[in-house]
Write an enzyme that holds these catalytic residues in place. Structure first.
Site: not given
Ligand code: C2E
Ligand code: MG
Ligand code: MG
Length: 591
Positions: A494, A551
């Site tokens: 990632d 992404e």
């Molecule tokens: P990530 O795995 O890199 O997930 C992608 C993040 O980018 C997600 O934020 C998603 O909502 C956001 N995103 C997707 N498309 C776009 C776009 O077009 N533009 C922008 N600006 N953002 C976009 P989210 O949901 O806030 O998650 C943030 C991070 O939190 C994730 O990054 C991941 O590292 C972590 N995370 C989320 N769920 C879990 C989980 O179940 N377990 C763990 N350990 N970490 C998690």
């Molecule tokens: Mg991810």
């Molecule tokens: Mg990511």
């Protein structure tokens, strides 16, 4: 004077016997035609070249130059001219050439072969020397790779003893703690030990803007200065990426020594002819040893470093470039963190967490590929909280293992439902796994059990791991990855490109997928550098047989560029935001 007399051109003769070497390759850089001149020059027969990749003709360094420089320009402008390259002959000897190329994009004119549309025509002419700029680019990449390889080798050697930090030669955390315990044990009566923890401020920015090699030089310079300042009765260690510890008898110098530390760190450091100024935040912990009777020296040592670290974070929170003495009263942020931890624990038991699912699109078929599961917390008072609001605290405390196990169970169940219809194309579900989880010795068994209980095909489950998760040198992480890979679970890197892990690292892990970070995707169309980075990630990913996901796609332009570059799967707001579980079944892809 211009003439209107039409020129009767024999294109075939022109191609075959033209003055330079000509190679025509299709859109995936497979050679489809090559002229006689080129064959004579490099010693291959036509059969040996046609059907093979064009990049086979380039030595390794020139492949880097090709994918980082020539490919992006070809995509952007449709042509490149007079780039200095080397071409390998059958005799494996490199020939210096000027390379010009153009893509045949337009519709064929009357009489033109339609089969040429979409191909690239490369023209090679001999040259004497590469431009200084290109030499510089190649030597910079080589230098970085070499430095990377040497560092990893050194890290590996030292990991066995684990006593010293490979970069700075200071003690590592492992080397520091028993020595500090000895110091506590042997300290003369009434001697106070003072522990300073130094965290460099905004060190990430140095790495990101000037490169890791420059960052390393800064760390070394800081280490040398600290070492020069400490005497025989003191200890000096590097305990984290940008964290150092200095311990010495307090009575000898008093805590105002912290001011001296601040000064020596912030004196300019010369890196590649630039004066770089970094500052530090320092936490100090004074433990009067005489009052610590009955407590084991090892645990006193641990406490002292922990207290100084917490004071260092307070110094950072107060604005950085300052020092703070540890006081036994916890400050607000520490109290808040403990409260939040309690809340997360209760919320997990109370079912306040849920997963949202963001669709991923297969760029070739334009059909749904799968979903990334993203955690949300429905807080009874504060509303929906994203992972940024709780993952770090859960990670620091270890609670992320329980949260992660919950997420895996829910995601596996959901994936099973999504694939309930046997005739429909398979749909994958990706789950994020944090660095701490990856180091948990029970992770692989836990997931294997969930898979076995549910009966889900492991290949439908992807685990997303960040580069930091991989490079924290944990044997547990390596074992987990091997076991999970053995079970058939897919592994994805990632936020690829943000962790400075470098491509070479990938070879050491059984990875199936690269996920290019959204920050690079955001620059597509605007930043030539981001274009080149994305193109290189895709090329290298494919060269290693990995699937490449991008992404953070927010615009049609970004989507089109990624499709042109051959990216496999995309995910982003342009296509869909993360969806609530209950809207998943009614959602339809529309691109
Ligand atoms: P990530 O795995 O890199 O997930 C992608 C993040 O980018 C997600 O934020 C998603 O909502 C956001 N995103 C997707 N498309 C776009 C776009 O077009 N533009 C922008 N600006 N953002 C976009 P989210 O949901 O806030 O998650 C943030 C991070 O939190 C994730 O990054 C991941 O590292 C972590 N995370 C989320 N769920 C879990 C989980 O179940 N377990 C763990 N350990 N970490 C998690
Ligand atoms: Mg991810
Ligand atoms: Mg990511």
């Amino acid at each position: 004077m211009a003439t209107d007399v039409p020129l009767a051109v024999d294109y075939e003769t022109l191609f075959r016997a033209g003055p330079g070497g000509i190679v025509i390759a299709d859109s995936s850089n497979t050679i489809v035609q090559v002229n006689d001149h080129m064959l004579e020059w490099i010693g291959f027969s036509r059969e040996e070249l046609v059907g093979n990749s064009f990049t086979r003709l380039l030595p390794a360094a020139d492949r880097i130059l090709f994918s980082a420089r020539a490919m992006p320009l070809l995509f952007l402008d449709g042509r490149v001219s007079d780039l200095s390259f080397n071409v390998l002959g059958k005799d494996r000897v490199a020939r210096a050439v000027h390379l010009s190329a153009s893509r045949v994009n337009q519709r064929p004119e009357a009489g033109e072969a339609p089969s040429l549309v979409g191909t690239t025509v490369f023209l090679f002419t001999p040259r004497r020397e590469r431009t200084a700029e290109e030499e510089h680019l190649i030597s910079a990449v080589r230098h970085a790779e070499k430095a990377d390889a040497l560092r990893r080798e050194a890290e590996y050697d030292l990991a066995r003893s684990a006593q010293f930090d490979a970069l700075t030669s200071l003690l590592s955390r492992v080397g520091l703690m028993p020595r500090l315990a000895d110091m506590v044990r042997n300290a003369p009566p009434a001697c106070d030990l003072v522990t300073f923890v130094l965290g460099l401020d905004h060190f990430r920015v140095v790495n990101e803007s000037l490169g890791q090699a420059a960052g390393d030089q800064v760390l070394k310079a800081v280490a040398d200065r600290l070492l020069a300042l400490t005497d025989e009765g003191s200890l000096c260690a590097r305990v984290g990426d940008d964290e150092f510890v200095v311990v010495g008898p307090g009575s000898a110098r008093g805590v105002s020594f912290a001011d001296t530390l601040l000064d020596i760190v912030s004196a300019p450091i010369l890196v590649d002819d630039l004066d770089i100024v970094v500052t530090a935040s320092i936490g100090a912990s004074e433990s009067p040893i005489t009052t610590a009777e009955g407590i084991a020296p090892a645990s006193l040592a641990e406490t002292q470093v922990r207290q100084a670290t917490s004071a260092m974070y307070q110094a950072k929170a107060m604005g950085r470039n300052r020092w703070k003495r540890f006081t036994s009263v916890l400050d607000d942020s520490a109290i808040n963190e403990i409260r939040l931890l309690g809340e997360i624990r209760a919320a997990l038991a109370d079912g306040q967490f849920r997963l949202e699912y963001q669709p991923q699109l297969d760029l070739e078929t334009r059909r749904l590929h799968g979903y990334e599961a993203l955690m949300r917390w429905d807080h009874p008072e504060r509303g929906v909280i994203g992972p940024a609001g709780f993952i770090d605290v859960a990670e620091r405390s270890g609670l992320v293992n329980q949260l992660g196990a919950w997420a895996c169970r829910v995601a596996i169940e959901r994936c099973l439902q999504l694939n309930a219809s046997p005739d429909a194309p398979p749909i994958t579900v990706s789950v994020n796994v944090s660095a701490r989880q990856l180091g948990d010795p029970r992770l692989a068994e836990m997931i294997a059990e969930l898979l076995a209980e549910s009966g889900l095909d492991p290949a439908l489950l992807t685990l997303e791991i960040t580069e930091t998760g991989l490079i924290t040198d944990s044997p547990g992480a390596h074992r987990n990855l091997e076991l999970l890979h053995g079970h058939g679970v897919r592994l994805s890197i990632d936020d690829f490109g943000t962790g400075h892990a470098g491509f070479a690292y990938l070879k050491d892990f059984p990875v199936d997928e690269l996920k290019i970070d959204g920050s690079f995707v955001a620059g597509l169309g605007d930043s030539a550098e981001d274009e080149a980075i994305v193109a290189s990630c895709i090329d290298v990913g494919h060269a290693m047989g990995l699937s490449v996901v991008a992404e953070g796609i927010e615009t049609r332009e970004q989507l089109d560029r990624l499709a042109e570059m051959g990216c496999d799967v995309i995910q982003g707001y342009f296509y869909s935001k993360p969806l609530r579980d209950d809207s998943l079944d009614t959602w339809q892809p529309s691109i």
